[in-house]
Design a protein around this motif. Structure first.
Motif, PDB file in Angstrom:
ATOM      1  N   VAL A 163      26.772  36.400  42.542  1.00 41.00           N
ATOM      2  CA  VAL A 163      28.388  36.806  42.292  1.00 41.00           C
ATOM      3  C   VAL A 163      28.920  36.683  43.372  1.00 41.00           C
ATOM      4  CG1 VAL A 163      29.263  38.991  41.375  1.00 41.00           C
ATOM      5  CG2 VAL A 163      27.237  39.752  41.373  1.00 41.00           C
ATOM      6  N   ALA A 164      29.957  35.596  41.989  1.00 43.28           N
ATOM      7  CA  ALA A 164      30.523  35.353  42.654  1.00 43.28           C
ATOM      8  C   ALA A 164      31.202  35.862  43.918  1.00 43.28           C
ATOM      9  CB  ALA A 164      31.861  34.252  41.606  1.00 43.28           C
ATOM     10  N   PRO A 165      31.319  35.025  45.200  1.00 43.36           N
ATOM     11  CA  PRO A 165      32.011  36.089  46.290  1.00 43.36           C
ATOM     12  C   PRO A 165      32.879  36.595  46.133  1.00 43.36           C
ATOM     13  CG  PRO A 165      31.368  33.071  46.821  1.00 43.36           C
ATOM     14  CD  PRO A 165      31.414  33.140  44.960  1.00 43.36           C
ATOM     15  N   GLU A 166      34.040  35.994  45.300  1.00 45.80           N
ATOM     16  CA  GLU A 166      35.731  36.962  44.892  1.00 45.80           C
ATOM     17  C   GLU A 166      35.248  38.039  44.156  1.00 45.80           C
ATOM     18  OE1 GLU A 166      35.351  33.552  42.160  1.00 45.80           O
ATOM     19  OE2 GLU A 166      34.520  33.426  44.063  1.00 45.80           O
ATOM     20  N   HIS A 167      34.287  38.061  43.079  1.00 47.33           N
ATOM     21  CA  HIS A 167      34.025  39.746  42.600  1.00 47.33           C
ATOM     22  C   HIS A 167      32.790  40.228  43.396  1.00 47.33           C
ATOM     23  CE1 HIS A 167      36.484  37.481  39.172  1.00 47.33           C
ATOM     24  NE2 HIS A 167      35.462  37.190  39.744  1.00 47.33           N
ATOM     25  N   ARG A 168      32.179  39.871  44.729  1.00 40.26           N
ATOM     26  CA  ARG A 168      31.070  41.236  45.162  1.00 40.26           C
ATOM     27  C   ARG A 168      32.119  42.189  45.600  1.00 40.26           C
ATOM     28  NH1 ARG A 168      28.328  36.248  48.296  1.00 40.26           N
ATOM     29  NH2 ARG A 168      27.483  35.390  47.066  1.00 40.26           N
ATOM     30  N   ARG A 169      31.370  42.916  45.683  1.00 43.85           N
ATOM     31  CA  ARG A 169      31.346  44.761  46.051  1.00 43.85           C
ATOM     32  C   ARG A 169      32.032  45.042  44.908  1.00 43.85           C
ATOM     33  NH1 ARG A 169      27.262  45.892  48.877  1.00 43.85           N
ATOM     34  NH2 ARG A 169      28.168  47.333  49.462  1.00 43.85           N
ATOM     35  N   LYS A 170      32.102  44.571  43.295  1.00 47.58           N
ATOM     36  CA  LYS A 170      32.366  45.877  42.834  1.00 47.58           C
ATOM     37  C   LYS A 170      31.565  46.516  41.326  1.00 47.58           C
ATOM     38  CE  LYS A 170      36.562  42.098  42.848  1.00 47.58           C
ATOM     39  NZ  LYS A 170      37.508  41.609  42.385  1.00 47.58           N
ATOM     40  N   GLY A 171      30.905  46.103  41.947  1.00 50.79           N
ATOM     41  CA  GLY A 171      29.462  46.794  40.827  1.00 50.79           C
ATOM     42  C   GLY A 171      28.526  45.905  40.359  1.00 50.79           C
ATOM     43  N   TYR A 172      29.211  44.824  39.746  1.00 53.45           N
ATOM     44  CA  TYR A 172      28.541  43.559  39.164  1.00 53.45           C
ATOM     45  C   TYR A 172      27.047  43.544  39.140  1.00 53.45           C
ATOM     46  CZ  TYR A 172      33.018  42.544  37.269  1.00 53.45           C
ATOM     47  OH  TYR A 172      34.534  42.635  37.181  1.00 53.45           O
ATOM     48  N   ALA A 173      26.814  43.193  40.583  1.00 54.85           N
ATOM     49  CA  ALA A 173      24.632  43.549  40.417  1.00 54.85           C
ATOM     50  C   ALA A 173      24.177  44.588  39.629  1.00 54.85           C
ATOM     51  CB  ALA A 173      24.421  42.707  42.039  1.00 54.85           C
ATOM     52  N   ARG A 174      24.819  45.432  40.464  1.00 51.30           N
ATOM     53  CA  ARG A 174      24.067  47.035  39.072  1.00 51.30           C
ATOM     54  C   ARG A 174      24.348  46.957  38.035  1.00 51.30           C
ATOM     55  NH1 ARG A 174      23.392  51.547  42.328  1.00 51.30           N
ATOM     56  NH2 ARG A 174      24.665  50.595  43.560  1.00 51.30           N
ATOM     57  N   LYS A 175      25.554  46.587  37.323  1.00 49.03           N
ATOM     58  CA  LYS A 175      25.459  45.935  36.425  1.00 49.03           C
ATOM     59  C   LYS A 175      24.390  44.886  35.297  1.00 49.03           C
ATOM     60  CE  LYS A 175      30.411  47.469  35.413  1.00 49.03           C
ATOM     61  NZ  LYS A 175      31.849  47.590  35.463  1.00 49.03           N
TER      62      LYS A 175
END
Length: 180
Positions: free
Chosen positions: A102-114
Motif C-alpha cells: 500500500v502506498a505510504p500516503e495511504h497506509r493505516r486506512k484499511g486498504y491492506a485488509r480490503k
C-alpha cells in the motif's frame, strides 16, 4: 473514490504497480531489488542490487487485486492461483499472495485488509482456491498482526532464512473459515 477489485489486466496499471514496487522495495527483507523473483525460496539472505526489474516482470504476470482511484494505484496484492509447495503443508492448492503493498500516503486506512478481503471473498470462480497463503519475515509486525486478525495461522517457520535472526514464516487460511 477508491475501488478495491480483482483486475483481469494488471498491465493496464503497470506504471502504478512499478511505482509502488520501487517505493516500497527497501521495506522488504531482503529488498525486492535483491531477489530473483516473487516466489524465490533459496538465497533470500544473499544480496543483489539489480533485480527489481526481474521482480516486476514476475509480479506483473500474476493475478492482481488492486486498490485504485481511477488510474492511480494506491495498493495491490499480487497472487498465484493453484500454488503448492511443501512449506504450505495441507493448505494446498492455494491462492498464494506473493506481494502486498500500500502506498505510504495511504497506509493505516484499511486498504491492506480490503485487498485480503477481496481475495478471500470475491474472486472469479475460476481463480478461487480452497486456501489463501502467504509468507513474510518474522519481524514484519504490521503484516503479521493483520494476518492474525483475519484468521490466518502459522504454517511453517524457517529459522535464519533471510539472514541471522530473520526467519521466514508461512501463513494460511481456509477460505471457508474466513469470517466475512
Amino acid at each position: 473514490m477508491t475501488t478495491v477489485e480483482y483486475v483481469d489486466d494488471p498491465r493496464s496499471y503497470a506504471d502504478g504497480i512499478r511505482r509502488l514496487l520501487a517505493a516500497a522495495e527497501d521495506e522488504f527483507v531482503p529488498p525486492l531489488s535483491a531477489r530473483q523473483g516473487t516466489t524465490q525460496t533459496d538465497g533470500l539472505d544473499e544480496q543483489r542490487n539489480d533485480a527489481l526489474d526481474e521482480y516486476y516482470e514476475q509480479c506483473i504476470d500474476q493475478s492482481f487485486v488492486l486498490a485504485h482511484d481511477g488510474d492511480e494505484v494506491v495498493g495491490f496484492l499480487s497472487f498465484r492461483p493453484d500454488y503448492a509447495i511443501d512449506e504450505l503443508g495441507a493448505c494446498t492448492p492455494s491462492d498464494y499472495v506473493s506481494t502486498i503493498i500500500v502506498a505510504p500516503e495511504h497506509r493505516r486506512k484499511g486498504y491492506a485488509r480490503k485487498l485480503y478481503r477481496e481475495l478471500l471473498t470475491d474472486l472469479p470462480e475460476g481463480l478461487r482456491e480452497p486456501y489463501v497463503t502467504t509468507r513474510t519475515w518474522d519481524s514484519n509486525d504490521r503484516h503479521l498482526d493483520l494476518l492474525e486478525e483475519l484468521g490466518f495461522e502459522l504454517l511453517t517457520r524457517i529459522e535464519d532464512d533471510r539472514g541471522e535472526g530473520i526467519d521466514t514464516v508461512y501463513y494460511g487460511i481456509a477460505v471457508e473459515e474466513f469470517e466475512r
